[in-house]
Design a protein around this motif. Structure first.
Motif, PDB file in Angstrom:
ATOM      1  N   LEU A 112     -10.789  10.447 -14.822  1.00 54.56           N
ATOM      2  CA  LEU A 112      -9.532  10.273 -14.243  1.00 54.56           C
ATOM      3  C   LEU A 112      -9.070  11.273 -13.201  1.00 54.56           C
ATOM      4  CD1 LEU A 112      -8.079   9.239 -17.614  1.00 54.56           C
ATOM      5  CD2 LEU A 112      -8.454   7.595 -15.718  1.00 54.56           C
ATOM      6  N   TRP A 113      -9.265  12.475 -13.342  1.00 57.55           N
ATOM      7  CA  TRP A 113      -9.090  13.597 -12.560  1.00 57.55           C
ATOM      8  C   TRP A 113      -9.766  12.995 -11.243  1.00 57.55           C
ATOM      9  CZ3 TRP A 113     -13.293  16.821 -10.291  1.00 57.55           C
ATOM     10  CH2 TRP A 113     -12.589  17.656  -9.298  1.00 57.55           C
ATOM     11  N   LEU A 114     -10.731  12.823 -11.042  1.00 57.63           N
ATOM     12  CA  LEU A 114     -11.322  12.320  -9.656  1.00 57.63           C
ATOM     13  C   LEU A 114     -10.642  11.336  -9.183  1.00 57.63           C
ATOM     14  CD1 LEU A 114     -13.545  13.166  -7.817  1.00 57.63           C
ATOM     15  CD2 LEU A 114     -15.123  11.638  -8.881  1.00 57.63           C
ATOM     16  N   LEU A 115     -10.133  10.412  -9.815  1.00 51.32           N
ATOM     17  CA  LEU A 115      -9.619   9.421  -9.497  1.00 51.32           C
ATOM     18  C   LEU A 115      -8.009   9.636  -8.943  1.00 51.32           C
ATOM     19  CD1 LEU A 115     -10.341   6.350 -11.876  1.00 51.32           C
ATOM     20  CD2 LEU A 115     -10.832   6.243  -9.323  1.00 51.32           C
ATOM     21  N   SER A 116      -7.451  10.675  -9.415  1.00 49.27           N
ATOM     22  CA  SER A 116      -6.235  11.164  -9.012  1.00 49.27           C
ATOM     23  C   SER A 116      -6.413  11.895  -7.666  1.00 49.27           C
ATOM     24  CB  SER A 116      -5.643  12.195 -10.141  1.00 49.27           C
ATOM     25  OG  SER A 116      -6.373  13.574 -10.070  1.00 49.27           O
ATOM     26  N   LEU A 117      -7.414  12.553  -7.433  1.00 39.60           N
ATOM     27  CA  LEU A 117      -7.775  13.114  -6.262  1.00 39.60           C
ATOM     28  C   LEU A 117      -7.517  12.287  -4.991  1.00 39.60           C
ATOM     29  CD1 LEU A 117     -10.614  15.733  -6.645  1.00 39.60           C
ATOM     30  CD2 LEU A 117      -8.029  16.069  -6.919  1.00 39.60           C
ATOM     31  N   THR A 118      -7.864  10.720  -5.147  1.00 39.24           N
ATOM     32  CA  THR A 118      -7.929   9.774  -4.217  1.00 39.24           C
ATOM     33  C   THR A 118      -6.496   9.339  -3.858  1.00 39.24           C
ATOM     34  OG1 THR A 118      -8.425   8.050  -5.783  1.00 39.24           O
ATOM     35  CG2 THR A 118     -10.075   9.089  -4.666  1.00 39.24           C
ATOM     36  N   LEU A 119      -5.579   9.700  -4.871  1.00 41.95           N
ATOM     37  CA  LEU A 119      -3.961   9.403  -4.539  1.00 41.95           C
ATOM     38  C   LEU A 119      -3.327  10.826  -4.154  1.00 41.95           C
ATOM     39  CD1 LEU A 119      -3.841   7.245  -7.892  1.00 41.95           C
ATOM     40  CD2 LEU A 119      -3.911   6.418  -5.485  1.00 41.95           C
ATOM     41  N   PRO A 120      -3.365  11.388  -2.972  1.00 39.84           N
ATOM     42  CA  PRO A 120      -2.928  12.603  -2.654  1.00 39.84           C
ATOM     43  C   PRO A 120      -1.689  12.746  -2.929  1.00 39.84           C
ATOM     44  CG  PRO A 120      -3.380  11.283  -0.790  1.00 39.84           C
ATOM     45  CD  PRO A 120      -3.909  10.753  -1.928  1.00 39.84           C
ATOM     46  N   ASP A 121      -0.807  13.825  -3.683  1.00 33.89           N
ATOM     47  CA  ASP A 121       0.410  14.242  -3.509  1.00 33.89           C
ATOM     48  C   ASP A 121       0.880  15.266  -2.514  1.00 33.89           C
ATOM     49  OD1 ASP A 121       1.471  12.497  -5.554  1.00 33.89           O
ATOM     50  OD2 ASP A 121       0.741  13.633  -7.353  1.00 33.89           O
ATOM     51  N   ASP A 122      -0.178  15.875  -1.935  1.00 33.15           N
ATOM     52  CA  ASP A 122       0.377  16.703  -0.886  1.00 33.15           C
ATOM     53  C   ASP A 122       0.532  16.254   0.426  1.00 33.15           C
ATOM     54  OD1 ASP A 122      -2.436  16.053  -0.834  1.00 33.15           O
ATOM     55  OD2 ASP A 122      -3.174  17.881   0.017  1.00 33.15           O
ATOM     56  N   ILE A 123       0.455  15.018   0.556  1.00 37.19           N
ATOM     57  CA  ILE A 123       0.712  14.225   2.078  1.00 37.19           C
ATOM     58  C   ILE A 123       1.645  13.103   1.521  1.00 37.19           C
ATOM     59  CG2 ILE A 123      -1.366  15.211   3.101  1.00 37.19           C
ATOM     60  CD1 ILE A 123      -2.690  12.311   2.868  1.00 37.19           C
ATOM     61  N   SER A 124       2.399  12.553   2.603  1.00 35.22           N
ATOM     62  CA  SER A 124       3.246  11.500   2.413  1.00 35.22           C
ATOM     63  C   SER A 124       2.639  10.263   2.791  1.00 35.22           C
ATOM     64  CB  SER A 124       4.392  11.650   3.287  1.00 35.22           C
ATOM     65  OG  SER A 124       5.329  12.917   2.800  1.00 35.22           O
ATOM     66  N   CYS A 125       2.090   9.521   1.885  1.00 37.07           N
ATOM     67  CA  CYS A 125       1.349   8.072   2.287  1.00 37.07           C
ATOM     68  C   CYS A 125       2.277   7.201   1.758  1.00 37.07           C
ATOM     69  CB  CYS A 125       0.034   8.264   2.001  1.00 37.07           C
ATOM     70  SG  CYS A 125      -0.386   8.570   0.115  1.00 37.07           S
ATOM     71  N   PHE A 148       0.869  -1.123   0.218  1.00 33.51           N
ATOM     72  CA  PHE A 148       0.157  -0.029   0.048  1.00 33.51           C
ATOM     73  C   PHE A 148       0.847   1.313  -0.092  1.00 33.51           C
ATOM     74  CE2 PHE A 148      -3.539  -2.730   0.410  1.00 33.51           C
ATOM     75  CZ  PHE A 148      -4.729  -1.763   0.508  1.00 33.51           C
ATOM     76  N   TYR A 149       2.039   1.231   0.642  1.00 33.28           N
ATOM     77  CA  TYR A 149       3.068   2.394   0.635  1.00 33.28           C
ATOM     78  C   TYR A 149       3.706   2.400  -0.717  1.00 33.28           C
ATOM     79  CZ  TYR A 149       2.314   2.041   5.733  1.00 33.28           C
ATOM     80  OH  TYR A 149       1.654   2.012   6.783  1.00 33.28           O
ATOM     81  N   ARG A 150       3.720   1.477  -1.750  1.00 34.66           N
ATOM     82  CA  ARG A 150       4.493   1.668  -2.842  1.00 34.66           C
ATOM     83  C   ARG A 150       3.824   1.460  -4.266  1.00 34.66           C
ATOM     84  NH1 ARG A 150       8.662   3.860  -2.648  1.00 34.66           N
ATOM     85  NH2 ARG A 150       9.436   2.696  -4.366  1.00 34.66           N
ATOM     86  N   VAL A 151       2.568   1.803  -4.218  1.00 33.61           N
ATOM     87  CA  VAL A 151       1.958   1.651  -5.557  1.00 33.61           C
ATOM     88  C   VAL A 151       2.416   2.990  -6.176  1.00 33.61           C
ATOM     89  CG1 VAL A 151      -0.559   1.979  -6.554  1.00 33.61           C
ATOM     90  CG2 VAL A 151      -0.002   0.347  -4.602  1.00 33.61           C
ATOM     91  N   ASP A 152       2.589   2.790  -7.406  1.00 32.73           N
ATOM     92  CA  ASP A 152       2.943   4.102  -8.193  1.00 32.73           C
ATOM     93  C   ASP A 152       1.806   4.735  -8.830  1.00 32.73           C
ATOM     94  OD1 ASP A 152       4.042   5.525 -10.526  1.00 32.73           O
ATOM     95  OD2 ASP A 152       5.972   4.798  -9.882  1.00 32.73           O
ATOM     96  N   VAL A 186       4.054   8.201  -4.371  1.00 28.27           N
ATOM     97  CA  VAL A 186       3.673   6.870  -4.441  1.00 28.27           C
ATOM     98  C   VAL A 186       3.044   6.386  -2.988  1.00 28.27           C
ATOM     99  CG1 VAL A 186       5.684   5.736  -5.588  1.00 28.27           C
ATOM    100  CG2 VAL A 186       5.754   6.151  -3.099  1.00 28.27           C
ATOM    101  N   GLY A 187       2.106   5.403  -2.948  1.00 32.91           N
ATOM    102  CA  GLY A 187       1.574   4.855  -1.945  1.00 32.91           C
ATOM    103  C   GLY A 187       0.000   5.477  -1.943  1.00 32.91           C
ATOM    104  N   MET A 188      -0.687   4.888  -1.080  1.00 39.51           N
ATOM    105  CA  MET A 188      -2.314   5.076  -0.831  1.00 39.51           C
ATOM    106  C   MET A 188      -2.592   5.133   0.341  1.00 39.51           C
ATOM    107  SD  MET A 188      -3.823   2.363  -3.815  1.00 39.51           S
ATOM    108  CE  MET A 188      -3.304   1.024  -2.945  1.00 39.51           C
ATOM    109  N   PRO A 189      -3.576   5.915   0.779  1.00 42.32           N
ATOM    110  CA  PRO A 189      -4.185   6.013   2.066  1.00 42.32           C
ATOM    111  C   PRO A 189      -4.913   4.809   2.617  1.00 42.32           C
ATOM    112  CG  PRO A 189      -4.742   8.223   0.572  1.00 42.32           C
ATOM    113  CD  PRO A 189      -4.294   6.960  -0.116  1.00 42.32           C
ATOM    114  N   ILE A 190      -4.187   4.000   3.553  1.00 46.13           N
ATOM    115  CA  ILE A 190      -4.857   2.902   3.998  1.00 46.13           C
ATOM    116  C   ILE A 190      -5.808   3.264   4.874  1.00 46.13           C
ATOM    117  CG2 ILE A 190      -4.443   0.827   5.640  1.00 46.13           C
ATOM    118  CD1 ILE A 190      -1.608   0.849   5.090  1.00 46.13           C
TER     119      ILE A 190
END
Length: 363
Positions: free
Chosen positions: A166-179, A144-148, A192-196
């Protein structure tokens, strides 16, 4: 060429879909303060979400960040309730589309499937082997921490035409926080990474590994293969062949998905018992993993202490007990169950005592 889907954004953002998404997001949480506040002005809030989404001015709120330590330390990121409504709106439309692309033996986060069905399928495949079963276990390091993000969104582009989706999906993969996590330093990073803990992350996690499933099944021609999230098993009878399959899968995961296998990746014989989905699986029996049984024991002891000081009700204790009993019913656990139940005595003072059997009978 698989079909690409378009004209989905308006469906995702429709008031009807947002209302159904609200019902799912509020399920079993309807008494929480943020849910009650959202519900009090439900129509107004749903209309506001609809307008923000349609104008593409929607922004996700600040996530609540905390750690859990069972069974290992994990960083959890919980989205605000209004964002969970949007998450369900996305999931309700997109997940049925990608579900049709999965192989049948992918068991993670799918209706009618789960760790128990994956574990039983593993035993079924072991029994199908003529001779000693050899199981190649593969596990992705810090999945979960390494999904590109770039690779994942590229996979979505092969399925979805809508730029807005695709824009809406990108919002679920935040770049403004470190996940995400750097595997060498262990530091949290972006990109990289997704919010668990978020619903879209479960969908992304399954979808992101589908190319690996397809490669193993269709390119490597592996007949007996199972995946539960990032835990995978190849079952055969020849150790050299299984080892070769693992190495080819490792290369595909690294080259195409930017993922690496961890040290849990190994080859085991059926006589050793295969550790999978919280159980140990043999040809003729299944047992609960020792670490799972120990956590269960410690949790019930903790619940007894909480009941004694009044922090837990008899109904809450019973709910937890039934959950553990439900997990044990899928394996050979008579002695373990007997031991756990014999050790349970609920008491608030010297005059009030209740055994586990009495607790169940009382309710």
């Amino acid at each position: 060429m698989p079909k690409r889907y378009g004209n989905l954004y308006a469906t995702i953002c429709s008031f009807d879909n947002l209302y159904e998404a609200y019902l799912k997001a509020a399920e079993h949480r309807d008494l929480r303060i943020e849910v009650l506040e959202f519900t009090f002005h439900l129509e107004e809030n749903l209309n506001e979400l609809h307008e923000e989404l349609m104008s593409m001015s929607y922004q996700r709120g600040e996530m609540k960040i905390f750690y859990v330590y069972d069974p290992v330390k994990r960083l959890i990121m919980a989205a605000p309730f209004r964002d969970r409504v949007v998450d369900w709106a996305i999931y309700r439309i997109l997940n049925p589309i990608v579900e049709r692309r999965y192989i049948d033996t992918s068991h993670g986060c799918r209706i009618g499937k789960g760790p128990q069905t994956a574990m039983k399928k593993l035993q079924e495949y072991i029994r199908l082997q003529c001779g000693m079963a050899i199981v190649g276990k593969m596990d992705i390091a810090k999945y979960f921490y390494r999904v590109d993000h770039e690779i994942l969104l590229g996979l979505w582009e092969r399925v979805i035409k809508d730029k807005q989706v695709l824009w809406l999906l990108s919002l679920t993969l935040p770049d403004d926080i470190s996940c995400g996590m750097d595997l060498e330093t262990g530091e949290m990073i972006t990109g990289v990474g997704m919010p668990i803990g978020n619903l879209p992350s479960q969908m992304h996690a399954n979808f992101n590994l589908n190319p690996l499933d397809q490669f193993i099944k269709n390119e490597l021609k592996v007949k007996h293969y199972i995946r539960y999230m990032d835990d995978m098993c190849i079952i055969g009878t020849d150790k050299r062949t299984v080892r070769t399959m693992i190495e080819e899968a490792r290369e595909f995961a690294k080259d195409k998905l930017n993922l690496v296998f961890n040290r849990k990746t190994c080859i085991r014989t059926e006589n050793q018992g295969i550790d999978f989905c919280g159980y140990r699986v043999w040809r003729d029996h299944i047992r609960l993993r020792k670490s799972s049984a120990l956590r269960m024991k410690h949790h019930l002891k903790w619940m007894q202490r909480q009941y004694k000081i009044g922090n837990v009700s008899i109904e809450q204790f019973d709910s937890s007990l039934q959950s553990h009993l439900g997990q044990m019913k899928h394996c050979d656990s008579f002695q373990l169950k007997k031991k756990l139940l014999e050790g349970i005595v609920l008491k608030k003072d010297a005059e009030e005592k209740m055994t586990a059997a009495q607790c169940v009978a009382f309710l």
